[in-house]
Design an enzyme around this catalytic site. Structure first.
Site, PDB file in Angstrom:
ATOM      1  CE  LYS A  78      -4.470  -1.528   1.060  1.00 42.04           C
ATOM      2  NZ  LYS A  78      -4.393  -2.864   1.700  1.00 42.04           N
ATOM      3  CD  GLU A  82     -10.142   4.635   0.718  1.00 43.53           C
ATOM      4  OE1 GLU A  82      -9.982   5.844   0.451  1.00 43.53           O
ATOM      5  OE2 GLU A  82      -9.480   3.715   0.178  1.00 43.53           O
ATOM      6  CB  SER A 103      -0.240  -8.220  -1.084  1.00 46.56           C
ATOM      7  OG  SER A 103      -1.063  -9.004  -0.240  1.00 46.56           O
TER       8      SER A 103
END
Ligand SMILES: *Cc1c(COP(=O)(O)O)cnc(C)c1O
Length: 414
Positions: free
Chosen positions: A110, A132, A398
């Site tokens: 991210k 968010e 990930s």
């Protein structure tokens, strides 16, 4: 096949193909085939158009790319390595290699996206960042980038999620962000996105909305794909350098779709390589308790974009369930919907139980503790019908599992 040379003739490609990289490019209004677009209030249209324009300019500017690459190298720790997984290879009869996004600063992919969007906000002169977050991972990545660049940061998070992920709420606060609990709807990610969009509509002049996944209205699906493409670009070059060939298949988990699309993008033109996206099967697709819109949803509009969603006969968005908060989303990015309908990417689902088994398996056999989300990408390695023995596979891990230790301890009772 040497690096940089791709068989240009094999995959016909969609609307517009970049000659050198063969990447899928959406049309001017952000359509990937029938999917994508901008289904937003009129007041947001100019902001989305400005964002698309500014991103295109920044992305074509070598100075912007150099600056971002500098942060990715010196702050995030890129390139992340690829690791050969010898013991699970031996057990499955596959040849398994893992792309290690878990080793990034803040523990997942991210940060690639959050840093890129915050740098773009700086370039656009916007000092106020909103975002968010579901489990809190995107909120933490955004708060981290804001601390690094001295930007003000406000995070919308479902009230239910603030309770489930107390530690990440604390992390965001420690990083100087303000966290707004959202008490509408199911008090989870879907409602947090609605609230962040409402804020953006009101404060669009000085505010930049750092969106957390490759979904939402154009240009986000494209913009986030481009910022996450570093995963696949690195992995492809690393794999070719180490093995002198490409893998037979690449796997990644799919929530909103950012890690998967960033990983797949580099390989989409490699027609002989299978690409497999793994959605959250929850308690099983037939139970209805899952978060697998590509495996069992239908096209509809959610959060400003036309894509596969989980909806009832009246188009009402259905509730979702997954053991992993990061996959617990009823929609998915437009490009995935397009790749599914083209047949270029295969989408399967792994249940909570299969993901938890893969989570333990990877820990015990490789000394790697994946995020619950990432564990889904490993579950299909047990499926010899999907992946015949002898296949060479590259799995995108990930993120790491630190954030899931409390839940894991509760569920697994070792
Ligand atoms: C948020 C998250 C995901 C799901 O998001 P995508 O946009 O689908 O990548 C997957 N893995 C990890 C570790 C995450 O934190």
């Amino acid at each position: 096949m040497p690096q940089g040379i791709r068989s240009l003739s094999v995959w016909p490609g969609p609307q517009r193909v970049n000659c050198c990289q063969m990447l899928i490019h959406p049309d001017a209004k952000g359509h990937f085939g029938a999917f994508g677009g901008r289904f937003v209030p009129e007041t947001l249209m100019p902001a989305l158009e400005e964002l698309a324009r500014e991103f295109d300019a920044a992305w074509a500017d070598p100075a912007f790319r150099d600056e971002l690459n500098g942060y990715l190298r010196d702050y995030v720790g890129r390139p992340s390595p690829i690791t050969e997984a010898r013991r699970i290879s031996e057990e499955t009869g596959l040849h398994v290699t893992i792309k290690r996004e878990d080793l990034n600063h803040t523990g997942a992919h991210k940060i690639n996206n959050a840093l890129g969007q915050c740098l773009l906000a700086l370039r656009m002169g916007k000092q106020r960042i909103i975002a968010e977050t579901g489990a809190g991972q995107h909120g933490v990545a955004t708060a981290t980038a804001c601390a690094l660049f001295g930007l003000s940061c406000e995070i919308y998070m479902g009230e239910e999620d603030t309770r489930r992920q107390e530690l990440n709420v604390f992390r965001m606060k420690l990083l100087g962000a303000k966290v707004h609990p959202v008490s509408s709807g199911t008090r989870t990610l879907k409602d947090a996105i609605n609230e962040a969009m409402r804020d953006w509509v009101t404060n669009v002049r000085d505010t930049f909305y750092v969106f957390g996944t490759a979904a939402g209205p154009h240009p986000y699906p494209y913009l986030v794909r481009e910022l996450q493409r570093v995963i696949g670009d690195e992995a492809r070059a690393q794999y070719l350098e180490r093995y002198g060939r490409l893998p037979d298949a690449g796997l990644a988990c799919v929530g909103g779709g950012s890690n998967a699309i960033g990983f797949f993008a580099a390989f989409v033109p490699d027609a002989n390589m299978r690409l497999i996206g793994v959605e959250a099967g929850g308690l099983g697709l037939s139970s209805g308790q899952h978060a697998a819109p590509l495996s069992s949803g239908s096209p509809g509009v959610l959060h400003g974009s036309y894509s596969y969603v989980m909806q009832d006969d009246n188009g009402q968005i259905l509730g979702t369930h997954s053991v992993s908060a990061g996959l617990d989303y009823p929609g998915v990015g437009a490009e995935h919907s397009y790749l599914k309908d083209l047949g270029r990417v295969e989408y399967v689902a792994a249940t909570d139980e299969e993901a938890l088994q893969a989570f333990r398996w990877l820990a015990e056999k490789e000394g790697l503790i994946p995020a619950f989300e990432s564990a889904h990408a490993f579950a299909p390695l047990h499926d010899r019908e999907l992946l015949p023995a002898g296949s060479r596979v590259l799995v995108n891990m990930s993120g790491r599992g630190d954030k899931d230790m409390e839940s894991a301890a509760r569920i697994l009772k070792l």
